[in-house]
Design a protein around this motif. Sequence first.
Motif, PDB file in Angstrom:
ATOM      1  N   ILE A 115      -2.027   7.603   1.207  1.00  0.00           N
ATOM      2  CA  ILE A 115      -1.910   6.172   0.892  1.00  0.00           C
ATOM      3  C   ILE A 115      -2.983   5.692  -0.085  1.00  0.00           C
ATOM      4  CG2 ILE A 115      -2.334   3.879   1.895  1.00  0.00           C
ATOM      5  CD1 ILE A 115      -0.483   4.557   4.140  1.00  0.00           C
ATOM      6  N   PRO A 116      -4.273   6.057   0.109  1.00  0.00           N
ATOM      7  CA  PRO A 116      -5.295   5.526  -0.817  1.00  0.00           C
ATOM      8  C   PRO A 116      -5.076   5.908  -2.270  1.00  0.00           C
ATOM      9  CG  PRO A 116      -6.330   6.411   1.167  1.00  0.00           C
ATOM     10  CD  PRO A 116      -4.887   6.794   1.226  1.00  0.00           C
ATOM     11  N   MET A 117      -4.297   6.947  -2.546  1.00  0.00           N
ATOM     12  CA  MET A 117      -4.066   7.375  -3.924  1.00  0.00           C
ATOM     13  C   MET A 117      -3.200   6.377  -4.696  1.00  0.00           C
ATOM     14  SD  MET A 117      -3.655  11.495  -3.646  1.00  0.00           S
ATOM     15  CE  MET A 117      -4.066  11.717  -5.370  1.00  0.00           C
ATOM     16  N   VAL A 118      -2.404   5.600  -3.967  1.00  0.00           N
ATOM     17  CA  VAL A 118      -1.488   4.656  -4.612  1.00  0.00           C
ATOM     18  C   VAL A 118      -2.162   3.312  -4.860  1.00  0.00           C
ATOM     19  CG1 VAL A 118       0.798   3.560  -4.407  1.00  0.00           C
ATOM     20  CG2 VAL A 118       0.419   5.828  -3.440  1.00  0.00           C
ATOM     21  N   PHE A 119      -3.264   3.070  -4.189  1.00  0.00           N
ATOM     22  CA  PHE A 119      -3.949   1.783  -4.289  1.00  0.00           C
ATOM     23  C   PHE A 119      -5.011   1.830  -5.376  1.00  0.00           C
ATOM     24  CE2 PHE A 119      -1.889   1.492  -0.298  1.00  0.00           C
ATOM     25  CZ  PHE A 119      -1.861   0.170   0.096  1.00  0.00           C
ATOM     26  N   PRO A 120      -5.336   0.688  -5.965  1.00  0.00           N
ATOM     27  CA  PRO A 120      -6.479   0.642  -6.888  1.00  0.00           C
ATOM     28  C   PRO A 120      -7.729   1.149  -6.180  1.00  0.00           C
ATOM     29  CG  PRO A 120      -5.230  -1.397  -6.999  1.00  0.00           C
ATOM     30  CD  PRO A 120      -4.660  -0.618  -5.854  1.00  0.00           C
ATOM     31  N   PRO A 121      -8.607   1.871  -6.871  1.00  0.00           N
ATOM     32  CA  PRO A 121      -9.729   2.525  -6.212  1.00  0.00           C
ATOM     33  C   PRO A 121     -10.718   1.596  -5.521  1.00  0.00           C
ATOM     34  CG  PRO A 121      -9.929   2.629  -8.614  1.00  0.00           C
ATOM     35  CD  PRO A 121      -8.559   2.142  -8.316  1.00  0.00           C
ATOM     36  N   PHE A 434      -5.213   9.992 -23.150  1.00  0.00           N
ATOM     37  CA  PHE A 434      -6.166  11.105 -23.185  1.00  0.00           C
ATOM     38  C   PHE A 434      -7.072  11.151 -21.967  1.00  0.00           C
ATOM     39  CE2 PHE A 434      -4.769  10.642 -27.524  1.00  0.00           C
ATOM     40  CZ  PHE A 434      -4.565  11.966 -27.899  1.00  0.00           C
ATOM     41  N   ARG A 435      -7.107  10.063 -21.218  1.00  0.00           N
ATOM     42  CA  ARG A 435      -7.905  10.052 -19.973  1.00  0.00           C
ATOM     43  C   ARG A 435      -7.211  10.828 -18.870  1.00  0.00           C
ATOM     44  NH1 ARG A 435     -12.291   9.854 -17.586  1.00  0.00           N
ATOM     45  NH2 ARG A 435     -12.753   8.439 -15.908  1.00  0.00           N
ATOM     46  N   TYR A 436      -5.868  10.789 -18.841  1.00  0.00           N
ATOM     47  CA  TYR A 436      -5.153  11.338 -17.691  1.00  0.00           C
ATOM     48  C   TYR A 436      -4.278  12.553 -18.004  1.00  0.00           C
ATOM     49  CZ  TYR A 436      -6.879   6.973 -15.836  1.00  0.00           C
ATOM     50  OH  TYR A 436      -7.708   5.942 -15.468  1.00  0.00           O
ATOM     51  N   ALA A 485       2.885  14.803 -13.165  1.00  0.00           N
ATOM     52  CA  ALA A 485       2.101  14.219 -14.261  1.00  0.00           C
ATOM     53  C   ALA A 485       2.530  12.776 -14.526  1.00  0.00           C
ATOM     54  CB  ALA A 485       2.260  15.061 -15.522  1.00  0.00           C
ATOM     55  N   LEU A 486       3.838  12.518 -14.490  1.00  0.00           N
ATOM     56  CA  LEU A 486       4.341  11.155 -14.698  1.00  0.00           C
ATOM     57  C   LEU A 486       3.813  10.207 -13.631  1.00  0.00           C
ATOM     58  CD1 LEU A 486       8.124  11.532 -15.682  1.00  0.00           C
ATOM     59  CD2 LEU A 486       6.319  10.505 -17.062  1.00  0.00           C
ATOM     60  N   VAL A 487       3.937  10.617 -12.388  1.00  0.00           N
ATOM     61  CA  VAL A 487       3.505   9.758 -11.279  1.00  0.00           C
ATOM     62  C   VAL A 487       2.008   9.498 -11.368  1.00  0.00           C
ATOM     63  CG1 VAL A 487       3.207   9.617  -8.777  1.00  0.00           C
ATOM     64  CG2 VAL A 487       5.363  10.439  -9.721  1.00  0.00           C
ATOM     65  N   TYR A 488       1.232  10.557 -11.563  1.00  0.00           N
ATOM     66  CA  TYR A 488      -0.227  10.402 -11.616  1.00  0.00           C
ATOM     67  C   TYR A 488      -0.633   9.501 -12.782  1.00  0.00           C
ATOM     68  CZ  TYR A 488      -5.194  11.507 -11.805  1.00  0.00           C
ATOM     69  OH  TYR A 488      -6.559  11.400 -11.815  1.00  0.00           O
ATOM     70  N   SER A 489      -0.066   9.761 -13.958  1.00  0.00           N
ATOM     71  CA  SER A 489      -0.434   8.978 -15.143  1.00  0.00           C
ATOM     72  C   SER A 489      -0.101   7.505 -14.951  1.00  0.00           C
ATOM     73  CB  SER A 489       0.283   9.523 -16.382  1.00  0.00           C
ATOM     74  OG  SER A 489      -0.094  10.844 -16.642  1.00  0.00           O
ATOM     75  N   VAL A 542       7.719   4.795  -8.711  1.00  0.00           N
ATOM     76  CA  VAL A 542       7.797   6.138  -8.117  1.00  0.00           C
ATOM     77  C   VAL A 542       9.190   6.373  -7.514  1.00  0.00           C
ATOM     78  CG1 VAL A 542       6.882   7.648  -6.303  1.00  0.00           C
ATOM     79  CG2 VAL A 542       5.322   6.251  -7.676  1.00  0.00           C
ATOM     80  N   PHE A 543       9.733   5.349  -6.841  1.00  0.00           N
ATOM     81  CA  PHE A 543      11.056   5.477  -6.218  1.00  0.00           C
ATOM     82  C   PHE A 543      12.138   5.673  -7.277  1.00  0.00           C
ATOM     83  CE2 PHE A 543      14.946   3.385  -4.605  1.00  0.00           C
ATOM     84  CZ  PHE A 543      15.208   4.210  -3.509  1.00  0.00           C
TER      85      PHE A 543
END
Length: 563
Positions: A115-121, A434-436, A485-489, A542-543
Amino acid sequence: MEIANKEFSNKIKKMLKNPSLIILLILIFISLFIFIIFPLYKVFMISFTNSENKFSLDVYKEALANDYMRQGFKNSIFIATLTAVIGTFIGFLYAYTINRANIPFKKFFRTIAIIPMVFPPFIGAMAIIMLFGFNGLLTAKIFGIRTFPVYGLWGLMIAQVITFFPVAFITLDGVISTISPTLEDAAFNLKASRWQVFTKIILPLSVPGIASTMLVLFIESLADFGNPLILAGSRFPILSVQAYLQITGMFDLKTGAALAVWLLLPSLIAFVIQKYWIGKKKYITVTGKPNTSQLKSVNKFAKWLLFTLVLIISLFILLIYVTIFWGAFTKLWGMNNEFTLENFKYVFDVGKEAIKDTLTIALTSTPISAVLGMIIAFLIVRKTFPGKKTLEFVSLLNFAVPGTVVGIGYILAFNSKPLLLTGTFAILVLNFIFRYIPVGIQSGISLLNQIDPAIEEAAYTLGADDKTVFSKITLPLIVPAFFSALVYSFVRAMTAISAAIFLVSADWNLMTVQILSQTDSGRLSEACAFSVVLIMLILSFVFILKIFLKNKISLVNNNYASE
């Protein structure tokens, strides 16, 4: 020497037969130089020059003589080390429990862990203030405590661990799940105790993964900006925040750049150790025998003890993020907790442009970052050319570079002609691309290494060209990595703050900057509403992407089968 020259000559000859590969490599190298190396170079250069633009160490001497700045460096290293150790310990505990103890609700625990990965840090930091601050729900309202040290070391450490714990869990879950249970069976058959099995088999085989995880968490924590900005406070200075304040508050680019270099060096050292030393230490446990086994690693008491610990961790994480949703529907958190929808009206009124800008930037940078990551991964794994190791190192370098350093670098590099991009849409998009890309590259490399090159070689033998082989064979096989990669970016582009806060302007703003602004102003309910809208947008993307790619994979596989 002659052998090395001959190999280099052979690589050149092979490349000359494929001019499109040469053009592609040149374009990629130029892009990486301009948008990764050049900004870092500018940060170093300005920190080593005086007011007359001559080489000087005056800025560093002044910074070293400043007790507050020295303390900021020590605090940054200390909190990053604590986060690495505690986060890795909790991640290992969580992963070991799920993989080696026959506990209930495993799907629930896995869901909570990511869950924490989807939220702003910095959402965790905001929730910690809401729960444990001077007017916090738990401390002030329930227990009547108004002196809990939420600002400083303890509050920041809790927020950092919660934010980066998922990275530790995902890594160590993969490590422990690949250790064959038959090794433990063999040890039990030789009359080993459960403690001996853990200390002599599980732990030693997990050491490379544990070491790698600690270094990754150290880098992530050192680079974090949002949590320290909210929770560090003036009594516990953190280097990333000091660099930001030097530039935005004191308008002192030279000192800000010098502090950024201080921040960059330990991150780079940890990255090199993780990538080129720890990353090569792996233990193979594939035996060719069945991997199924009775879960005997823990006894009944240990099983329920581990279950209790994991449950407590999960409920605390859940409490943090439920608080954000709860706060979004309250009139004034801590003062008037009546239900209201006014906060969302405020978001779509005041933050309408920020929502549109954030989505536009994320949707533009995401596909480019993912595609570029897959192309670079393909070149690294499947092609032979001079400078391959350089390409890999430079393309992955941004993983180790703190966002504060990147933001300062982009301001310095793109603030004059011919690359005058400051304040524009382009600078934000290029920053995110280029960051991600490192995550897309790593995902692509991992998956391509699992695909037998003989499949592609067979296609070449049958007369297929590069385009056909890539589109008909390689691409369908790397779709999972492309999806990752799409989801993470997208998630990172939507939740980024550390570099982006330097690059936003009156024309282009981001939701994360709005959330920080609302938090700094004490408007916690409005900040929560912004966060909820942001999370809903991410989950919707994501869905939709999952459905789209599922249909796309089926279509590609059907076409591939028919041909």
